[in-house]
Design an enzyme around this catalytic site. Sequence first.
Site, PDB file in Angstrom:
ATOM      1  N   GLY A  13      10.709 -13.388 -15.277  1.00 16.81           N
ATOM      2  CA  GLY A  13       9.467 -13.919 -15.066  1.00 16.81           C
ATOM      3  C   GLY A  13       9.422 -15.316 -14.829  1.00 16.81           C
ATOM      4  N   GLY A  16       6.131 -17.839 -15.458  1.00 21.84           N
ATOM      5  CA  GLY A  16       5.495 -18.053 -16.723  1.00 21.84           C
ATOM      6  C   GLY A  16       5.724 -19.374 -16.954  1.00 21.84           C
ATOM      7  N   ALA A  19       9.153 -20.010 -18.919  1.00 22.32           N
ATOM      8  CA  ALA A  19      10.341 -19.588 -18.190  1.00 22.32           C
ATOM      9  C   ALA A  19      10.352 -20.667 -17.197  1.00 22.32           C
ATOM     10  CB  ALA A  19       9.864 -18.507 -17.182  1.00 22.32           C
ATOM     11  N   ARG A  38       7.273 -10.547 -10.140  1.00 17.96           N
ATOM     12  CA  ARG A  38       6.706  -9.173  -9.978  1.00 17.96           C
ATOM     13  C   ARG A  38       6.508  -9.123  -8.593  1.00 17.96           C
ATOM     14  NH1 ARG A  38       2.477  -8.794 -14.933  1.00 17.96           N
ATOM     15  NH2 ARG A  38       2.526 -11.101 -14.497  1.00 17.96           N
ATOM     16  N   ALA A  88      10.412 -13.010 -19.855  1.00 20.47           N
ATOM     17  CA  ALA A  88       9.066 -12.374 -19.030  1.00 20.47           C
ATOM     18  C   ALA A  88       8.690 -11.316 -20.359  1.00 20.47           C
ATOM     19  CB  ALA A  88       9.627 -11.648 -17.915  1.00 20.47           C
ATOM     20  N   SER A  89       7.137 -11.133 -20.397  1.00 21.06           N
ATOM     21  CA  SER A  89       6.847 -10.507 -21.360  1.00 21.06           C
ATOM     22  C   SER A  89       5.675  -9.853 -20.674  1.00 21.06           C
ATOM     23  CB  SER A  89       6.335 -10.986 -22.644  1.00 21.06           C
ATOM     24  OG  SER A  89       5.880 -10.149 -23.650  1.00 21.06           O
ATOM     25  N   LYS A 164       5.462  -7.612 -30.008  1.00 26.81           N
ATOM     26  CA  LYS A 164       6.307  -8.474 -29.967  1.00 26.81           C
ATOM     27  C   LYS A 164       7.525  -8.154 -30.935  1.00 26.81           C
ATOM     28  CE  LYS A 164       6.613 -11.736 -27.667  1.00 26.81           C
ATOM     29  NZ  LYS A 164       7.130 -12.155 -26.362  1.00 26.81           N
ATOM     30  N   PRO A 189       9.374 -18.833 -30.680  1.00 24.45           N
ATOM     31  CA  PRO A 189       8.539 -19.816 -30.844  1.00 24.45           C
ATOM     32  C   PRO A 189       7.077 -19.829 -31.423  1.00 24.45           C
ATOM     33  CG  PRO A 189       9.012 -19.402 -28.558  1.00 24.45           C
ATOM     34  CD  PRO A 189       9.328 -18.214 -29.568  1.00 24.45           C
ATOM     35  N   SER A 204      -2.473 -21.226 -26.079  1.00 27.30           N
ATOM     36  CA  SER A 204      -2.502 -22.417 -26.721  1.00 27.30           C
ATOM     37  C   SER A 204      -3.066 -23.441 -25.972  1.00 27.30           C
ATOM     38  CB  SER A 204      -1.042 -22.777 -27.323  1.00 27.30           C
ATOM     39  OG  SER A 204      -0.395 -21.987 -27.982  1.00 27.30           O
TER      40      SER A 204
END
Length: 346
Positions: A13, A16, A19, A38, A88-89, A164, A189, A204
């Site tokens: 990822g 991100g 990342a 992706r 990546a998520s 998660k 985190p 955030s």
Amino acid sequence: MTNSKDKTVLVTGGSGFIAVHCILKLLQEGYSVRTTLRSLSRKEEVQQMLKVGGFNSFEKLSFIEANLSSDNNWDEAVKGCEYVLHVASPTPAIQFTHEDELINPAKEGVLRVLKASRDANVKRVVLTSAFGAVGMGHKNRRTPYTEEDWTNIDSNIHAYQKSKTIAEQTAWEFIKNEGGNLELSAINPVAVMGPILGADFSHSHRMIKQMLEGEIKACPKIYSCYIDVRDVADLHLLAMTHPNANGERFLATTGNVLSMLDVAKILKRRLGNKALKVPTRELPNWILKLSALKNPSLRMIATLIGQYMQASGEKAKKSLNWYPRSNEDSIVATAESLFKLGLIKK
């Protein structure tokens, strides 16, 4: 000391927020980096973010197209890699009809990466998990959360936090039962701040942006611990190579909890005229709860009202000699980067 010059690291990822900071740190340390996207159409965007971060040499950076929802290319992605940072998520959908729309992609994605890593004889995977897998769904908590804690998925929590938690538990279960010689560490985190390098940033940061633009008129009564993204990247690299990190999870947090009003006061104090639109009062809880019924983007925030959010970062400090920046410095760095990149509407 690990000789980074002949080591290749896969970062999943790569576009991100966390990342790209991990990639930046790895390249600065001399590693060869392969990263998944992706779509390879975002390759130039990643390079531009790295340039904003001060790195202009891309001989040791390569890209490969791979998606967590597909088996395609994962064997090729991990081939020849000593380490994998699985950052990546699947992006959390604001609107979904069933929680499995978030849970299943996260669970299946982590298994794809771990299976490919095991089969390619990768030494260690570092999984980017979240505080959401540690400190949610606990009533009447009054002592800081540690790595021994797990989110209570049977309680009334948001599906993103449940995803998660299940994804990380799936990873540890895989290592225990099917991992072979593959090692695993996890980073959890809290709310991540720090300098953004492009338009792709975390929720955030969106809160800081909305405060500076005057979109948030009053601060919800929500508390959080914070951490700088540069310190999160440092912790990933320590967890990647340090002998003490194998089989362990680490909370990435300064250990200091702030209310949203505390954050607003920091912005006011440090940014002067740039923070004229930042709110100075708190929002009654009932207004946020009522607004969340109509606005899906507020629903996860509303679940955090009244939640005890203190988390300890002592394990990473003691085990890995990791010492993060202050909350104030990372919050100010967030705001300054938003201004620098022209992302604050006048």
